[in-house]
Design a protein around this motif. Sequence first.
Motif, PDB file in Angstrom:
ATOM      1  N   ALA A 183       0.864  -1.139   0.024  1.00 42.02           N
ATOM      2  CA  ALA A 183      -0.153  -0.060   0.093  1.00 42.02           C
ATOM      3  C   ALA A 183       0.729   1.377  -0.050  1.00 42.02           C
ATOM      4  O   ALA A 183       0.522   2.099  -0.552  1.00 42.02           O
ATOM      5  CB  ALA A 183      -0.931   0.098   1.086  1.00 42.02           C
ATOM      6  N   ARG A 184       1.912   1.208   0.758  1.00 48.39           N
ATOM      7  CA  ARG A 184       2.635   2.384   0.898  1.00 48.39           C
ATOM      8  C   ARG A 184       3.340   2.511  -0.711  1.00 48.39           C
ATOM      9  O   ARG A 184       3.535   3.747  -0.910  1.00 48.39           O
ATOM     10  CB  ARG A 184       3.979   2.090   1.819  1.00 48.39           C
ATOM     11  N   ILE A 185       3.911   1.586  -1.103  1.00 50.12           N
ATOM     12  CA  ILE A 185       4.448   1.762  -2.633  1.00 50.12           C
ATOM     13  C   ILE A 185       3.393   2.234  -3.510  1.00 50.12           C
ATOM     14  O   ILE A 185       3.611   3.092  -4.526  1.00 50.12           O
ATOM     15  CB  ILE A 185       5.062   0.613  -3.092  1.00 50.12           C
ATOM     16  N   ASP A 186       2.058   1.825  -3.430  1.00 52.02           N
ATOM     17  CA  ASP A 186       0.856   2.102  -4.304  1.00 52.02           C
ATOM     18  C   ASP A 186       0.438   3.757  -4.080  1.00 52.02           C
ATOM     19  O   ASP A 186      -0.185   4.124  -4.787  1.00 52.02           O
ATOM     20  CB  ASP A 186      -0.313   1.397  -3.932  1.00 52.02           C
ATOM     21  N   GLY A 187       1.096   4.150  -2.990  1.00 44.75           N
ATOM     22  CA  GLY A 187       0.896   5.716  -2.763  1.00 44.75           C
ATOM     23  C   GLY A 187      -0.079   5.909  -1.585  1.00 44.75           C
ATOM     24  O   GLY A 187      -0.366   7.077  -1.326  1.00 44.75           O
ATOM     25  N   ALA A 188      -0.208   5.302  -0.677  1.00 44.24           N
ATOM     26  CA  ALA A 188      -1.032   5.409   0.391  1.00 44.24           C
ATOM     27  C   ALA A 188      -0.202   5.946   1.607  1.00 44.24           C
ATOM     28  O   ALA A 188       0.871   5.600   1.923  1.00 44.24           O
ATOM     29  CB  ALA A 188      -1.818   4.014   1.035  1.00 44.24           C
ATOM     30  N   ASN A 189      -0.579   6.911   2.143  1.00 47.56           N
ATOM     31  CA  ASN A 189      -0.030   7.382   3.757  1.00 47.56           C
ATOM     32  C   ASN A 189      -0.664   6.513   4.806  1.00 47.56           C
ATOM     33  O   ASN A 189      -1.585   5.816   4.438  1.00 47.56           O
ATOM     34  CB  ASN A 189      -0.616   8.874   3.906  1.00 47.56           C
ATOM     35  N   GLU A 190      -0.266   7.030   5.879  1.00 40.27           N
ATOM     36  CA  GLU A 190      -0.428   6.094   7.210  1.00 40.27           C
ATOM     37  C   GLU A 190      -2.066   5.916   7.327  1.00 40.27           C
ATOM     38  O   GLU A 190      -2.489   4.864   7.554  1.00 40.27           O
ATOM     39  CB  GLU A 190       0.115   6.599   8.409  1.00 40.27           C
ATOM     40  N   ARG A 196      -8.119   1.988   4.805  1.00 45.11           N
ATOM     41  CA  ARG A 196      -8.575   1.302   3.785  1.00 45.11           C
ATOM     42  C   ARG A 196      -8.006  -0.114   3.332  1.00 45.11           C
ATOM     43  O   ARG A 196      -8.473  -0.846   2.588  1.00 45.11           O
ATOM     44  CB  ARG A 196      -8.414   2.108   2.216  1.00 45.11           C
ATOM     45  N   VAL A 197      -6.887  -0.343   4.020  1.00 46.78           N
ATOM     46  CA  VAL A 197      -6.360  -1.687   3.763  1.00 46.78           C
ATOM     47  C   VAL A 197      -6.387  -2.334   5.113  1.00 46.78           C
ATOM     48  O   VAL A 197      -6.817  -3.483   5.142  1.00 46.78           O
ATOM     49  CB  VAL A 197      -4.822  -1.267   3.556  1.00 46.78           C
ATOM     50  N   MET A 198      -6.024  -2.004   6.094  1.00 44.60           N
ATOM     51  CA  MET A 198      -6.065  -2.712   7.509  1.00 44.60           C
ATOM     52  C   MET A 198      -7.267  -2.765   8.126  1.00 44.60           C
ATOM     53  O   MET A 198      -7.563  -3.852   8.724  1.00 44.60           O
ATOM     54  CB  MET A 198      -4.874  -2.146   8.434  1.00 44.60           C
TER      55      MET A 198
ATOM     56  N   ASP B  70      15.979  10.300   0.559  1.00 50.52           N
ATOM     57  CA  ASP B  70      14.862  10.686   1.562  1.00 50.52           C
ATOM     58  C   ASP B  70      13.612  10.776   0.975  1.00 50.52           C
ATOM     59  O   ASP B  70      12.735  11.330   1.687  1.00 50.52           O
ATOM     60  CB  ASP B  70      15.217  12.023   2.317  1.00 50.52           C
ATOM     61  N   VAL B  71      13.316  10.100  -0.143  1.00 53.75           N
ATOM     62  CA  VAL B  71      12.241  10.401  -0.630  1.00 53.75           C
ATOM     63  C   VAL B  71      11.252   9.129  -0.357  1.00 53.75           C
ATOM     64  O   VAL B  71      11.620   7.950  -0.467  1.00 53.75           O
ATOM     65  CB  VAL B  71      12.151  10.395  -2.282  1.00 53.75           C
ATOM     66  N   PRO B  72       9.933   9.257   0.123  1.00 56.21           N
ATOM     67  CA  PRO B  72       9.116   8.065   0.569  1.00 56.21           C
ATOM     68  C   PRO B  72       8.816   7.464  -0.693  1.00 56.21           C
ATOM     69  O   PRO B  72       8.684   8.081  -1.831  1.00 56.21           O
ATOM     70  CB  PRO B  72       7.874   8.789   1.006  1.00 56.21           C
ATOM     71  N   PRO B  73       8.202   6.051  -0.186  1.00 57.40           N
ATOM     72  CA  PRO B  73       8.272   5.216  -1.316  1.00 57.40           C
ATOM     73  C   PRO B  73       7.278   5.599  -2.409  1.00 57.40           C
ATOM     74  O   PRO B  73       7.455   5.362  -3.800  1.00 57.40           O
ATOM     75  CB  PRO B  73       7.904   3.884  -0.786  1.00 57.40           C
ATOM     76  N   LYS B  74       6.136   6.069  -1.979  1.00 56.54           N
ATOM     77  CA  LYS B  74       4.944   6.616  -2.967  1.00 56.54           C
ATOM     78  C   LYS B  74       5.396   7.655  -3.977  1.00 56.54           C
ATOM     79  O   LYS B  74       4.881   7.813  -5.008  1.00 56.54           O
ATOM     80  CB  LYS B  74       3.683   7.104  -2.136  1.00 56.54           C
ATOM     81  N   ASP B  75       6.665   8.518  -3.547  1.00 57.52           N
ATOM     82  CA  ASP B  75       7.019   9.487  -4.606  1.00 57.52           C
ATOM     83  C   ASP B  75       7.940   8.920  -5.435  1.00 57.52           C
ATOM     84  O   ASP B  75       8.721   9.814  -5.996  1.00 57.52           O
ATOM     85  CB  ASP B  75       7.370  10.497  -3.658  1.00 57.52           C
TER      86      ASP B  75
END
Lengths: 287, 414
Positions: A183-190, A196-198, B70-75
């Motif tokens: 999800a993090r790689i898909d672009g989701a923030n915490e 929406r996931v957990m 330091d770039v987060p994965p989503k970016d």
Amino acid sequence: MTAGATSLRRRSRSRRTPAGAAISVLLWGYAVVVIAPLMLVVFNSMRPTREIFRDPIALPGSINLDSYVTAWNEASFSTYFWNSLFITVASVVLATATSVMAAYVLGRYRFRGSSVLAIFFLSGLLLPFRLAILPLFLLLQNLGLVDTRAGLILVYAATGIPFSVFILSAYFRQLPGELTEAARIDGANEFVIFGRVMFPLVRPALATVAVFQFVPLWNDFFFPLVLLRSSEKWTLPVGMTRFFGEFQTDWSTLFAGILITTLPLVALFLVATKQIIAGLTAGVGKI
Amino acid sequence: MAKITLDDIGKIYPDGTRAVGHVNLDIQDGEFLVLVGPSGCGKSTILRMIAGLEEITEGKLYIGDQLVNDVPPKDRDIAMVFQNYALYPHMSVFDNMAFGLKLRKMPKEEIKRRVLEAAETLEITEFLDRKPKALSGGQRQRVAMGRAIVREPKAFLMDEPLSNLDAKLRVQMRTELSLLHKRLGTTTVYVTHDQVEAMTLGHRVAVLRAVSPQRPYNLQQVAPPTELFNEPVNLFVAGFIGSPAMNMVYGHLEADGDTVWAVFAGNRVKVDPVALERHPGIDERMGDRLVLGIRPGNFEAASHVAGADPDKQIEVNVEVTEMLGNETFVHFLLDEEPVMTPDIQELLGAAAEEEAVMGHKTQFTARVSPDVPVTAGDRLALVIDTAKMHFFDPTHGVRIGATPPPGMEAMVQS
């Protein structure tokens, strides 16, 4: 599904052995002991009191629901019922909503003091809340919450949190970490990851903790007795004490009142058992 | 699409243990690079650092020309395929694939177009409404792939994506992956412990090894598959790449006029000059104790080679044979203590002790034609393609004449 199938198979296998048969007899005997008085209540609530005195154990000649109407209207069961429902549901919702967020953080993050915080939440399980009634009463009094439904709801919610956090954080912990990472790689923030996931994945556990909170709160007599003074705020268990005094001789109404009190729990178990079993069998596993 | 540059990347955990050290890699735009190595070699950690799931404690990482430490994965605009697929169990296949696009606020029609297109490519259109748990392993794998494709990212990162599939499906998916990469041309970094996957998929393969306090470097060799196979930089790479593994034995070379002989375990074979040319500086090592390497495929039964040179033959007692249909493996023992350098010990892991118990015998495997009539106990004459022989230094395991892997230069010079 598979778990259900195995348990079925196991049961039929155990019946064939003598030990299995003995267990079956024992369980059926226990079931009769539990169900018989309940049936007596159901039948007698539908018979006029006079008939009950003449023959306490008998089937109702005709279905007569007058005593329910009496209990509901004259004995203020309607008031008690809605109070109970409102207070219990509000407490469960409040406690569960708080717990699920706390459990998510405690179950999935490591930070300075996280284990201390977890222990703090769990220590609530060790505390007998009823022993703390005096400080609790004084606290609520200072806050102006004695004899309010809100006060009772807050107390109830607090008592439910330790257990719910315990169960839910264990559940969160066993969800695969790769889901969060995906999800993090898909672009989701915490917040999106949580919402929406957990969160959707712990719904089965939510049903479990909700039921486990609901039952003792619905039945609780002690806190409303101490914290609520005005009768129009009373819950069913407290209301029933007055009702018992008033209708001592009107057994039919008495039985109807007991049944009104019990029915929501029966309904809840019928619905939630299914939910809990679904939760246990569906699980998350390796998906 | 973009190139990815790892500039002296390292990872030290908070407790002080080092997992990764001094990794330098230039991954070209559109390249398929495979990171391969035994478990614990740091390959997954490197991938996770590229993804941004693991903090980079040393060095610089560039995706395209952008420094992304330091770039987060989503970016980072990358997509990752996980070993366990990591599909969202409560979402349909369509929603699984669309999730990343929805979060990026892409218009609905565009999302639908991309998902349908990817589903068509992967042949999962009929499953779009299903939940992951109603899919087979192979189908889940495709969905995971689809989730990466629809994003149209700068790079794909794949962490052992085929290791949960059964053997047959794995071969099929390997081919499909290869075709998919040809079609999309997206830069891909692929982690695996399976050297066959590495050899078949990678444009280049990076062989990695666990770091040690004395040698805080993971990278052993980065090269196209054939080069890894034909010119392994040290015994670690030589032993890891190729199946069955390269045979290794202690021995030495003797110069006799223009002819060079390899002497090992009581055998004496003439070395083809081509082999010597492939090992610059070998002339100075005549008479020195070396490790000789011969791949199983460079043997053949002498009876099956027309005009086999008697000077390139050895006679062996066959211990075990394995007939595989289109080839036969012949196992035999040489009268020499087994090669046991740190490289080999690391490769063998727990099996190293077993090898030591074997004592003064070196196990060899030869691949011969399937129609060679051979059974255990036979005496067999084998001819060696000595042009393909390998020579390694017995102390540090580096190939004679090769540029040593990073971190081993000092050892080679001393």
